[in-house]
Design a protein around this motif. Sequence first.
Motif, short mmCIF file in Angstrom:
data_model
loop_
_atom_site.label_atom_id
_atom_site.label_comp_id
_atom_site.label_asym_id
_atom_site.label_seq_id
_atom_site.Cartn_x
_atom_site.Cartn_y
_atom_site.Cartn_z
N LYS A 196 -15.07 9.30 9.04
CA LYS A 196 -15.29 8.12 8.20
C LYS A 196 -14.05 7.92 7.34
O LYS A 196 -13.68 8.79 6.55
N ILE A 197 -13.43 6.76 7.48
CA ILE A 197 -12.19 6.45 6.77
C ILE A 197 -12.45 5.36 5.75
O ILE A 197 -13.08 4.34 6.06
N ALA A 198 -11.97 5.56 4.52
CA ALA A 198 -12.11 4.57 3.46
C ALA A 198 -10.77 3.91 3.20
O ALA A 198 -9.74 4.58 3.12
N LEU A 199 -10.79 2.60 3.07
CA LEU A 199 -9.61 1.83 2.68
C LEU A 199 -9.77 1.38 1.24
O LEU A 199 -10.81 0.83 0.87
N ILE A 200 -8.72 1.63 0.44
CA ILE A 200 -8.72 1.22 -0.97
C ILE A 200 -7.41 0.50 -1.27
O ILE A 200 -6.33 1.01 -0.95
N ASN A 201 -7.50 -0.66 -1.91
CA ASN A 201 -6.31 -1.39 -2.35
C ASN A 201 -6.34 -1.59 -3.86
O ASN A 201 -7.39 -1.89 -4.43
N GLU A 202 -5.17 -1.42 -4.50
CA GLU A 202 -5.08 -1.73 -5.93
C GLU A 202 -4.63 -3.18 -6.11
O GLU A 202 -4.34 -3.89 -5.14
N ASN A 203 -4.56 -3.62 -7.38
CA ASN A 203 -4.44 -5.05 -7.65
C ASN A 203 -3.12 -5.68 -7.22
O ASN A 203 -3.12 -6.83 -6.77
N SER A 204 -2.02 -4.95 -7.27
CA SER A 204 -0.74 -5.60 -6.96
C SER A 204 -0.61 -5.98 -5.49
O SER A 204 0.14 -6.88 -5.15
N GLN A 205 -1.34 -5.29 -4.62
CA GLN A 205 -1.25 -5.53 -3.18
C GLN A 205 -2.59 -5.94 -2.57
O GLN A 205 -2.77 -5.88 -1.35
N ALA A 206 -3.51 -6.38 -3.42
CA ALA A 206 -4.85 -6.72 -2.95
C ALA A 206 -4.85 -7.88 -1.95
O ALA A 206 -5.71 -7.94 -1.07
N ALA A 207 -3.89 -8.76 -2.06
CA ALA A 207 -3.83 -9.91 -1.15
C ALA A 207 -3.60 -9.49 0.30
O ALA A 207 -3.88 -10.25 1.24
N ALA A 261 -16.37 9.90 2.27
CA ALA A 261 -15.28 9.60 3.20
C ALA A 261 -14.61 10.91 3.61
O ALA A 261 -14.57 11.87 2.83
N ASP A 262 -14.08 10.93 4.82
CA ASP A 262 -13.32 12.08 5.30
C ASP A 262 -11.83 11.89 5.11
O ASP A 262 -11.07 12.87 5.07
N PHE A 263 -11.41 10.64 5.01
CA PHE A 263 -9.98 10.33 4.88
C PHE A 263 -9.86 9.01 4.13
O PHE A 263 -10.68 8.11 4.31
N VAL A 264 -8.81 8.91 3.29
CA VAL A 264 -8.59 7.69 2.51
C VAL A 264 -7.21 7.11 2.84
O VAL A 264 -6.22 7.85 2.85
N VAL A 265 -7.18 5.82 3.10
CA VAL A 265 -5.93 5.08 3.24
C VAL A 265 -5.80 4.18 2.03
O VAL A 265 -6.69 3.38 1.73
N THR A 266 -4.70 4.33 1.31
CA THR A 266 -4.46 3.52 0.12
C THR A 266 -2.97 3.28 -0.02
O THR A 266 -2.20 3.48 0.91
N GLY A 267 -2.55 2.82 -1.18
CA GLY A 267 -1.15 2.55 -1.43
C GLY A 267 -0.98 1.66 -2.64
O GLY A 267 -1.93 1.37 -3.37
N CYS A 268 0.24 1.22 -2.85
CA CYS A 268 0.57 0.29 -3.93
C CYS A 268 1.89 -0.35 -3.54
O CYS A 268 2.27 -0.32 -2.36
N GLY A 269 2.61 -0.93 -4.48
CA GLY A 269 3.86 -1.59 -4.13
C GLY A 269 4.85 -0.65 -3.49
O GLY A 269 5.40 -0.92 -2.41
N ALA A 328 -13.35 -7.13 -9.94
CA ALA A 328 -12.96 -5.75 -10.23
C ALA A 328 -11.50 -5.56 -9.87
O ALA A 328 -11.11 -5.64 -8.72
N GLN A 329 -10.68 -5.34 -10.89
CA GLN A 329 -9.23 -5.17 -10.70
C GLN A 329 -8.89 -3.69 -10.77
O GLN A 329 -8.94 -3.07 -11.83
N LEU A 330 -8.55 -3.10 -9.63
CA LEU A 330 -8.22 -1.68 -9.57
C LEU A 330 -6.74 -1.44 -9.83
O LEU A 330 -5.89 -2.09 -9.22
N THR A 331 -6.42 -0.49 -10.70
CA THR A 331 -5.04 -0.02 -10.85
C THR A 331 -4.83 1.14 -9.88
O THR A 331 -5.80 1.71 -9.35
N TYR A 332 -3.58 1.55 -9.70
CA TYR A 332 -3.36 2.68 -8.80
C TYR A 332 -3.93 3.97 -9.36
O TYR A 332 -4.30 4.88 -8.61
N VAL A 333 -4.03 4.07 -10.69
CA VAL A 333 -4.68 5.24 -11.29
C VAL A 333 -6.16 5.28 -10.90
O VAL A 333 -6.71 6.34 -10.54
#
Length: 212
Positions: free
Chosen positions: A2-13, A65-73, A45-50
């Motif tokens: 199970k993989i979770a995708l998370i985006n923070e606000n600067s790259q949410a688009a 989740a077993d694995f998380v894919v995320t990032g920021c700028g 809901a505006q997520l910061t990278y923190v």
Amino acid sequence: MKIALINENSQAAKNAVIFGALKKVCDEKGFELVNYGMYGADDKAQLTYVQNGILAATLLNSGAADFVVTGCGTGEGAMLALNSFPGVICGHVATPLDAYTFAQINDGNAISIPFALGFGWGGDLNLVYIFEKLFSEPFGQGYPRERAEPEQRNKKILDGVREKAFKPLTKILSSLDKDLVKGAFAGEHFKEYFFRDAKCAELKKVVEEILG
């Protein structure tokens, strides 16, 4: 897996583009993909990278989740935030080679991608190639293969050091600023997905208390 995708606000688009590239590979591998957002720049809901770090650690430590894919700028802030918590080993991944070597050598459970740097024409294809190489083989086999034994030994040493360096996530969440943590759990579908998938009763109870 199970993989979770998370985006923070600067790259949410870019959430839809990232989700599409990741889902292509997940479908081929038979993995389940859960999109925790942000889904767009105008999300309530505006997520910061923190807060990405708080959310990712909660998902991984609870078994949601077993694995998380995320990032920021740049990918750096999200990587640092995720690695600030127990039970998370996050690599900075900008290329398919980064993805493959992180999976094989470091055997982690999260990656942080720079979604702004160098993300021009073909950026969506690079994401597909990253995810293909990331999940191309079972993790932790070593690279090159003749280095597998010392790499696996070092990974076990690192796991032992991290176990001593961190206190339990339940205590960390309860000690942090409540509004900061509530904001990390404020996504549109967080409650639906988390309480459906989480396996750790203690963490579920702490999250319930934080959300009120």
